[in-house]
Design an enzyme around this catalytic site. Structure first.
Site, PDB file in Angstrom:
ATOM      1  CG  ASN A   7      -1.809   1.151   1.338  1.00 44.61           C
ATOM      2  OD1 ASN A   7      -1.773   2.054   0.507  1.00 44.61           O
ATOM      3  ND2 ASN A   7      -2.631   1.169   2.375  1.00 44.61           N
ATOM      4  NE  ARG A  90      -6.244   1.377   0.194  1.00 48.29           N
ATOM      5  CZ  ARG A  90      -6.318   2.491   0.890  1.00 48.29           C
ATOM      6  NH1 ARG A  90      -5.270   2.976   1.506  1.00 48.29           N
ATOM      7  NH2 ARG A  90      -7.458   3.131   0.993  1.00 48.29           N
ATOM      8  CG  HIS A 179     -13.028   3.664   3.475  1.00 44.88           C
ATOM      9  ND1 HIS A 179     -13.750   4.634   4.137  1.00 44.88           N
ATOM     10  CD2 HIS A 179     -11.740   3.959   3.688  1.00 44.88           C
ATOM     11  CE1 HIS A 179     -12.916   5.479   4.718  1.00 44.88           C
ATOM     12  NE2 HIS A 179     -11.686   5.089   4.455  1.00 44.88           N
ATOM     13  N   GLY A 211     -10.437   8.498   8.178  1.00 41.56           N
ATOM     14  CA  GLY A 211     -11.381   8.646   7.079  1.00 41.56           C
ATOM     15  C   GLY A 211     -12.579   7.792   7.457  1.00 41.56           C
ATOM     16  NE  ARG A 240     -10.272  12.986   4.065  1.00 39.18           N
ATOM     17  CZ  ARG A 240     -10.195  11.684   3.885  1.00 39.18           C
ATOM     18  NH1 ARG A 240     -11.264  10.970   3.611  1.00 39.18           N
ATOM     19  NH2 ARG A 240      -9.037  11.078   3.953  1.00 39.18           N
ATOM     20  CD  GLU A 383      -8.778  -1.112   4.383  1.00 44.29           C
ATOM     21  OE1 GLU A 383      -8.295  -0.794   5.491  1.00 44.29           O
ATOM     22  OE2 GLU A 383      -9.078  -0.298   3.506  1.00 44.29           O
TER      23      GLU A 383
HETATM   24  P1  ADP Z   1      -7.064   5.484   9.056  1.00 47.96           P
HETATM   25  O1  ADP Z   1      -6.686   4.095   8.547  1.00 47.96           O
HETATM   26  O2  ADP Z   1      -8.192   6.118   8.330  1.00 47.96           O
HETATM   27  O3  ADP Z   1      -5.912   6.387   9.318  1.00 47.96           O
HETATM   28  P2  ADP Z   1      -7.813   4.073  11.473  1.00 47.96           P
HETATM   29  O4  ADP Z   1      -8.842   3.109  11.023  1.00 47.96           O
HETATM   30  O5  ADP Z   1      -6.474   3.546  11.845  1.00 47.96           O
HETATM   31  O6  ADP Z   1      -7.687   5.270  10.472  1.00 47.96           O
HETATM   32  O7  ADP Z   1      -8.423   4.873  12.694  1.00 47.96           O
HETATM   33  C1  ADP Z   1      -7.671   5.841  13.353  1.00 47.96           C
HETATM   34  C2  ADP Z   1      -8.554   6.572  14.316  1.00 47.96           C
HETATM   35  O8  ADP Z   1      -9.214   5.633  15.188  1.00 47.96           O
HETATM   36  C3  ADP Z   1      -7.739   7.447  15.242  1.00 47.96           C
HETATM   37  O9  ADP Z   1      -7.664   8.741  14.735  1.00 47.96           O
HETATM   38  C4  ADP Z   1      -8.526   7.432  16.503  1.00 47.96           C
HETATM   39  O10 ADP Z   1      -9.299   8.594  16.497  1.00 47.96           O
HETATM   40  C5  ADP Z   1      -9.444   6.244  16.433  1.00 47.96           C
HETATM   41  N1  ADP Z   1      -9.154   5.314  17.533  1.00 47.96           N
HETATM   42  C6  ADP Z   1      -8.198   4.362  17.585  1.00 47.96           C
HETATM   43  N2  ADP Z   1      -8.227   3.746  18.788  1.00 47.96           N
HETATM   44  C7  ADP Z   1      -9.216   4.319  19.506  1.00 47.96           C
HETATM   45  C8  ADP Z   1      -9.756   4.140  20.813  1.00 47.96           C
HETATM   46  N3  ADP Z   1      -9.240   3.233  21.612  1.00 47.96           N
HETATM   47  N4  ADP Z   1     -10.775   4.934  21.183  1.00 47.96           N
HETATM   48  C9  ADP Z   1     -11.274   5.844  20.368  1.00 47.96           C
HETATM   49  N5  ADP Z   1     -10.810   6.083  19.137  1.00 47.96           N
HETATM   50  C10 ADP Z   1      -9.807   5.332  18.697  1.00 47.96           C
END
Ligand code: ADP
Length: 398
Positions: A7, A90, A179, A211, A240, A383
């Site tokens: 990715n 990806r 997604h 996202g 966003r 994924e």
């Molecule tokens: P992306 O792949 O879109 O960057 P993720 O699916 O890894 O995002 O999600 C990241 C977000 O998940 C973080 O910004 C955080 O806000 C949220 N997150 C992760 N762990 C926790 C938790 N224990 N409690 C609340 N929110 C969480």
């Protein structure tokens, strides 16, 4: 069969080597700061980290180092590169050309180039990553797995904007959704868990991370999703804004004396729960601030939850019902508050959350009561595994 999943971002590269005999991930890694000072590779094998810090001027340098790390005598997991049977890439945007994953050949590369106009930030690094892998592994089959592909089954009433039709014909302005790999993975997984064929299920998947998007999946097909022409539409996200009145764009441009590009940046990078709360784009920080009484943090969370709830209502209407709701990604998998507040008030649909059952993070679990007619699950997304599975199917058929 071992499959390397890649990715590629503009300055980063995530990878995983998956053994398809048991679908186990043998190694996971991240290369950061490609082409920037301080390049670094971090590989994890059985939780143990192997870090290489050395300059990497290009994605090809990065892939070369990934292969070296994978075959490393002490920290690696394979003896030779030949053990990698295929690479799954990806790719963010496949436009209207691809409704499924595809073996990469010259024609596919041309189509990816054509999609650059639709995803100017994402497709170029994806293409660079594919070219870098092809240069180092010229005889290894490569597969492209598109983020948009799963949503190509949306009917035109769901994907068309009510703009002059010629704009769709001339520029491809329509809703594509993103997604897709995650929505497909968790919907297939939840059907397995529920023990019913996809054909009998109406599923709403909520991918809530930095996202975020929802998808309406009827009989295994995506019939609607909240992201649109770009990943900006739909839910409120980390930075966003999601859905807004489009007339706000020219208004801000004038009122704040901003260029179109600056407004675009404002909506993509300075808005969402970050812009609303003024605290952070990370939901953990916002939940902490809210717990300490920060009112804008409360507001950001409420606007976020409310939007997800509205999409669940809309997609239930779109499908004429819902059997299963799935929460996934960082927030959906980990935040019990998020799952609880989104589902609060959905009792009229047949959703009854069991607060005890909902009290966990990061696991695959049912969170509704036994008499809840709609089942709600948290399903950790994967994924990479979905990409590897697609790659295997395509390579097996060669
Ligand atoms: P992306 O792949 O879109 O960057 P993720 O699916 O890894 O995002 O999600 C990241 C977000 O998940 C973080 O910004 C955080 O806000 C949220 N997150 C992760 N762990 C926790 C938790 N224990 N409690 C609340 N929110 C969480």
């Amino acid at each position: 069969m071992k499959i390397l999943v890649v990715n590629c971002g503009s300055s980063s590269l995530k990878y995983q080597l998956i053994d398809m005999s048991n679908e186990n991930s043998l190694a996971q890694g991240l290369v950061e700061r490609i082409g920037i000072e301080g390049s670094k590779l971090t590989q994890k094998v059985n939780g143990e980290k192997y870090i290489i810090e050395q300059p990497m001027a290009s994605h090809q340098d990065a892939i070369k180092l990934v292969l070296e790390a994978l075959v490393d005598e002490t920290h690696g997991v394979i003896k030779s590169m030949d053990e990698i049977s295929a690479v799954g890439h990806r790719v963010v945007h496949g436009g209207e050309n691809y409704a499924e994953s595809v073996l990469i050949d010259d024609e596919v590369m041309k189509a990816l180039e054509e999609c650059v106009k639709l995803a100017p930030l994402h497709n170029p690094p994806n293409i660079t990553g594919i070219n870098a892998c092809k240069a180092l592994m010229p005889n290894t089959p490569m597969v492209a797995v598109f983020d948009t592909a799963f949503h190509q089954t949306m009917p035109d009433k769901a994907f068309m904007y009510a703009l002059p039709y010629e704009l769709y014909e001339k520029h491809g302005i329509r809703r594509y959704g993103m997604h897709g790999t995650s929505h497909r993975y968790v919907s297939q997984r939840v059907a397995e868990v529920v023990g019913k064929p996809m054909e009998e299920l109406k599923i709403i998947t909520c991918h809530l991370g930095n996202g975020a998007s929802c998808a309406a999946i009827n009989k295994g097909k995506s019939v609607d999703t909240s992201m649109g022409f770009t990943p900006l539409e739909g839910l409120v996200m980390g930075t966003r804004c999601g859905d807004i009145d489009p007339a706000i764009v020219p208004f801000i441009q004038k009122a704040e004396n901003l260029t179109a590009q600056e407004v675009d940046t404002l909506m993509n990078k300075k808005s969402g729960v970050f812009g609303l709360s003024g605290v952070s784009s990370d939901f953990r920080d916002i939940e902490d601030a809210e717990a300490k009484g920060n009112d804008r943090a409360r507001l950001a969370l409420e606007v976020f939850y409310y939007r997800v709830k509205k999409y669940i209502g809309a997609y239930t209407a779109a499908m004429g019902g819902v059997d299963v709701i799935v929460f996934t990604a960082g927030l959906g998998e980990n935040s019990k508050e998020c799952r609880e507040f989104v589902c609060e008030g959905l009792e009229y649909l047949g959703v009854k959350i069991d607060k005890e059952k909902n009290n966990f993070r990061g696991e695959e679990r049912l969170i509704t009561t036994d008499d809840s007619t709609v089942k709600v699950y948290a399903i950790p997304t994967n994924e990479e595994l979905m990409i590897a599975k697609d790659t295997k199917v395509i390579v097996d058929a060669l």
